[in-house]
Design an enzyme around this catalytic site. Structure first.
Site, mmCIF file in Angstrom:
data_model
loop_
_atom_site.group_PDB
_atom_site.id
_atom_site.type_symbol
_atom_site.label_atom_id
_atom_site.label_comp_id
_atom_site.label_asym_id
_atom_site.label_seq_id
_atom_site.Cartn_x
_atom_site.Cartn_y
_atom_site.Cartn_z
ATOM 1 C CB CYS A 21 -1.746 -0.595 4.476
ATOM 2 S SG CYS A 21 -2.715 -1.606 5.620
ATOM 3 C CG ASN B 110 -3.071 0.102 -2.700
ATOM 4 O OD1 ASN B 110 -2.798 0.074 -1.503
ATOM 5 N ND2 ASN B 110 -3.390 -0.999 -3.357
ATOM 6 C CD GLN C 88 1.614 -1.759 2.413
ATOM 7 O OE1 GLN C 88 0.662 -1.023 2.152
ATOM 8 N NE2 GLN C 88 1.506 -2.830 3.193
ATOM 9 C CG HIS D 152 -5.000 -2.640 2.009
ATOM 10 N ND1 HIS D 152 -3.695 -2.606 2.467
ATOM 11 C CD2 HIS D 152 -4.980 -2.001 0.805
ATOM 12 C CE1 HIS D 152 -2.925 -1.993 1.570
ATOM 13 N NE2 HIS D 152 -3.691 -1.606 0.571
#
Length: 359
Positions: free
Chosen positions: A163, A321, A157, A300
């Site tokens: 996110c 992630n 990102q 997140h």
């Protein structure tokens, strides 16, 4: 601009006193000997080699000195943590020249407003809050959707708090592959630019709203047709009007604070989940089953893509992630489960959801 030798001399002057103090401590770090962390010359060499590895270039000597001091402080934190932690470890990565506040401001993007904290209770054509996820049937001992071909390559990102879009897209990519057999990388940028009724681009968002947008707008374009640019832009769906889109029918929320409900849902497909990633150890996580300090204030968005056990009671959830493949375990983190806390490690079970798609 001053030469590299002049820069090194300035760095030497700045760390001379600190090096004397550091020499009295017993440092060690994964990948480096204790001598590397107590020797002035080796500290500088370590910083210079790290800069080269991550293609870091600073605009002035002053900035380089400032970043070196931050690098050194992070290095000592990494070392101290690795002495205490037994199930996971930290390491130097591309974020090693950022203060923790800088890191949080740039890389965490689930920043819900008070309105967003109330998840949608009803959206026309969509089903939410499905308590039946905990009913009936057992689940496999382990699931890894990466091995089943339902997880695309780890994305990055960058310094955009998007996110939430990456979390959403990972879940949609997963269910699309499960239903159609095709693993297709989809566009986060389209969500950032076009899903603006409730979500806020690089300033944060919520996955449920993004699922609702995709279902109501007719689908999401491929990443190659609407590529990521790491900043907010004007919605340009018209430029890809003739391109194929991936559709979903709606989404479901996993019952909050219920590990078994999450595992049952995760046995069926990848999930969008929210976590508290504000702890300093998240910045430098390098491997192992994470069971370090973290809160439950969700900030997140990530994707749960499996679960398993590493033995010795180290059961975990596999999380994808969006900080690039150099972070963590090639972009993934294993987060401890069976912690005894209803909300799970770092709030992992508080806000999970997933898209639905007709077969």
């Amino acid at each position: 601009m001053a030469s590299s030798s002049n820069t090194t001399k300035l760095l030497l002057l700045l760390i001379a006193t600190a090096a004397a103090t550091a020499a009295a401590r017993d440092f060690s770090i994964v990948g480096y000997s204790s001598d590397d962390l107590t020797s002035t010359d080796k500290l500088i060499d370590l910083f210079e080699s790290w800069m080269e590895k991550h293609s870091k270039i600073y605009e002035s000597i002053e900035e380089k000195i400032q970043r070196f001091e931050i690098f050194k402080d992070n290095l000592f934190h990494i070392d101290d943590t690795n002495k205490k932690a037994t199930n996971y470890w930290l390491g130097l990565n591309e974020f090693a020249d950022l203060t923790h506040d800088e890191f949080k401001n740039n890389y965490l993007g689930l920043r819900p407003s008070p309105v967003m904290e109330i998840r949608p209770s009803s959206v026309t054509g969509h089903t939410v809050s499905v308590d039946e996820e905990v009913e009936g049937g057992g689940i496999p001992k382990a699931v890894d959707w990466r091995k089943k071909g339902a997880v695309t390559a780890v994305k990055n990102q960058g310094s955009c708090g998007s996110c939430w879009a990456f979390s959403t897209v990972a879940a949609v990519e997963g269910i699309n592959q499960i239903v159609t057999g095709n693993l297709t990388a989809l566009s986060e940028q389209e969500l950032i630019d076009c899903d603006t009724a409730y979500n806020s681009g690089c300033n944060g968002g919520l996955m449920d709203y993004a699922f609702s947008y995709i279902a109501s707008s007719g689908g999401l374009h491929k990443e190659e047709d609407y590529p990521y640019v790491m900043e907010e832009g004007t919605c340009e769906m018209t430029k890809a009007a003739d391109a194929a889109v991936v559709t979903i029918t709606g989404y479901k929320d996993v019952p909050a604070n219920n590990e078994q409900a999450l595992l049952k849902a995760l046995a069926g497909q990848p999930l969008s989940v929210a976590i508290d990633a504000s702890g300093r150890d998240f910045q430098f996580y390098s491997g192992g089953v994470f069971d370090g300090h973290c809160g439950t204030s969700l900030d997140h968005g990530v994707a749960a893509v499996g679960y398993g056990s590493g033995g010795k009671g180290l059961d975990y959830v596999i999380v994808k992630n969006s900080w690039g493949p150099k972070w963590g375990e090639k972009g993934f983190i294993r987060m401890k489960r069976n912690t005894g806390k209803p909300e799970g490690m770092c709030g992992l079970y508080k806000m999970a959801s997933y898209p639905t798609k007709s077969k």
